[in-house]
Design an enzyme around this catalytic site. Structure first.
Site, PDB file in Angstrom:
ATOM      1  N   TYR A 298      -7.308 -10.592  10.248  1.00  0.00           N
ATOM      2  CA  TYR A 298      -6.399 -10.023   9.245  1.00  0.00           C
ATOM      3  C   TYR A 298      -5.209  -9.341   9.913  1.00  0.00           C
ATOM      4  O   TYR A 298      -4.084  -9.389   9.400  1.00  0.00           O
ATOM      5  CB  TYR A 298      -7.148  -9.029   8.356  1.00  0.00           C
ATOM      6  CG  TYR A 298      -8.052  -9.682   7.351  1.00  0.00           C
ATOM      7  CD1 TYR A 298      -7.618  -9.952   6.062  1.00  0.00           C
ATOM      8  CD2 TYR A 298      -9.353 -10.054   7.691  1.00  0.00           C
ATOM      9  CE1 TYR A 298      -8.450 -10.559   5.137  1.00  0.00           C
ATOM     10  CE2 TYR A 298     -10.186 -10.667   6.775  1.00  0.00           C
ATOM     11  CZ  TYR A 298      -9.731 -10.922   5.496  1.00  0.00           C
ATOM     12  OH  TYR A 298     -10.547 -11.535   4.587  1.00  0.00           O
TER      13      TYR A 298
ATOM     14  N   CYS B 260     -14.976 -13.697   0.005  1.00  0.00           N
ATOM     15  CA  CYS B 260     -14.740 -12.519   0.841  1.00  0.00           C
ATOM     16  C   CYS B 260     -15.795 -12.414   1.953  1.00  0.00           C
ATOM     17  O   CYS B 260     -16.996 -12.378   1.659  1.00  0.00           O
ATOM     18  CB  CYS B 260     -14.780 -11.263  -0.027  1.00  0.00           C
ATOM     19  SG  CYS B 260     -14.749  -9.725   0.906  1.00  0.00           S
TER      20      CYS B 260
END
Length: 296
Positions: free
Chosen positions: A174, A45
């Site tokens: 994203y 992440c």
């Protein structure tokens, strides 16, 4: 629960708000005591990676413990199990990070995210905002001789730059990767590469984003650049250009990766397996690419 359940009608991705925002060192019941707090991260992440980098840069390895999750998420969320580059949670014995969320708020029904800063005394989550955690590490825990990632004389400029990086680059990939409509995807990709072009021009005349020393904003950018060629270029369809096609951005990536303590926080196996296996809506075969041959 779906990986990213919230979508607007126009197909745009919406990121969940952080649920826990208490601050160590500014609240009477949260003093900055070495060993009291524990960091839960995934090496895959980018948001969690930034907190791990900050912990390393500030020399807090013996002050803040860390547990690393399995990079592959399933419907149960982030898990702690034995595997390459990760292992069981030795702090609290959690099998899943969801246990920490429910211990902190039994009514919590959102998506369980990393990073998490956990209070081993109260047995509750202090904070799950990477921005807050990085700042706490600097303000509450760092020694006076540690690098200053938030220099006061650059505060306003750095805040504006970090917001730009978040909106257009960190979250921009994203916005492209999780778009569900063509027009929404194309808008996100064009905005992303316009931002990268702007950053390339900025870095052509400066070693780092705000001068000759890296600040926290540089590490925000680093965490996206590191994943770009391996994941975002193909998996998220951000394929107008590669980072290696940007001389100044590529130089920054190589420079920052070479600083002491940084390479140890990087795990490309975790990064690739997380994105390509976990995001099965995008990659239903769950095949993990062998490449790219060159990242740095």
């Amino acid at each position: 629960m779906a990986q990213f359940p919230d979508e607007d009608s126009d197909g745009s991705f919406e990121r969940q708000e952080d649920a826990f925002r208490r601050v160590v060192g500014k609240e009477d019941d949260l003093p900055a005591i070495p060993g009291r707090y524990h960091l839960y991260v995934s090496l895959a992440c980018p948001w969690a990676h930034r907190t791990l980098i900050t912990r390393s840069l500030l020399g807090l390895q013996d002050v803040i413990g860390v547990s690393i999750a399995d990079p592959v998420r399933d419907e149960r969320g982030w898990a702690f199990r034995e595997g390459p580059g990760h292992g069981p949670d030795e702090a609290e014995g959690f099998r899943f990070l969801a246990e920490a969320y429910l211990a902190s708020d039994p009514s919590f029904d959102g998506r369980v995210t990393v990073p998490v800063l956990w209070d081993r005394l109260s047995k509750k989550i202090v904070n799950n905002s990477e921005d807050d955690i990085c700042r706490m590490f600097q303000d509450a825990f760092a020694a006076p001789e540690a690098p200053n990632l938030f220099p006061a004389h650059l505060a306003a400029e750095q805040a504006a730059l970090s917001q730009f990086l978040y909106e257009k680059v960190n979250n921009g990939v994203y916005q492209a990767g999780f778009a569900t409509k063509q027009t929404t995807y194309e808008k996100a990709v064009l905005e992303l590469f316009a931002a990268l072009d702007e950053l390339e021009a900025r870095l052509t005349g400066s070693r780092y984003l705000l001068g000759e020393q890296p600040v926290e904003s540089d590490w925000r950018l680093f965490c996206t650049l590191l994943r770009f060629n391996a994941v975002y270029h193909g998996h998220f369809k951000c394929n107008l250009r590669r980072i290696i096609d940007y001389p100044a951005l590529h130089r920054l990536l190589v420079d920052l990766h070479g600083l002491p303590g940084i390479a140890e926080t990087v795990n490309l196996d975790h990064i690739k397996r997380h994105y390509y296996v976990t995001h099965d809506d995008i990659n239903p075969t769950r095949i993990v690419p062998v490449g790219p041959a060159r990242i740095f």
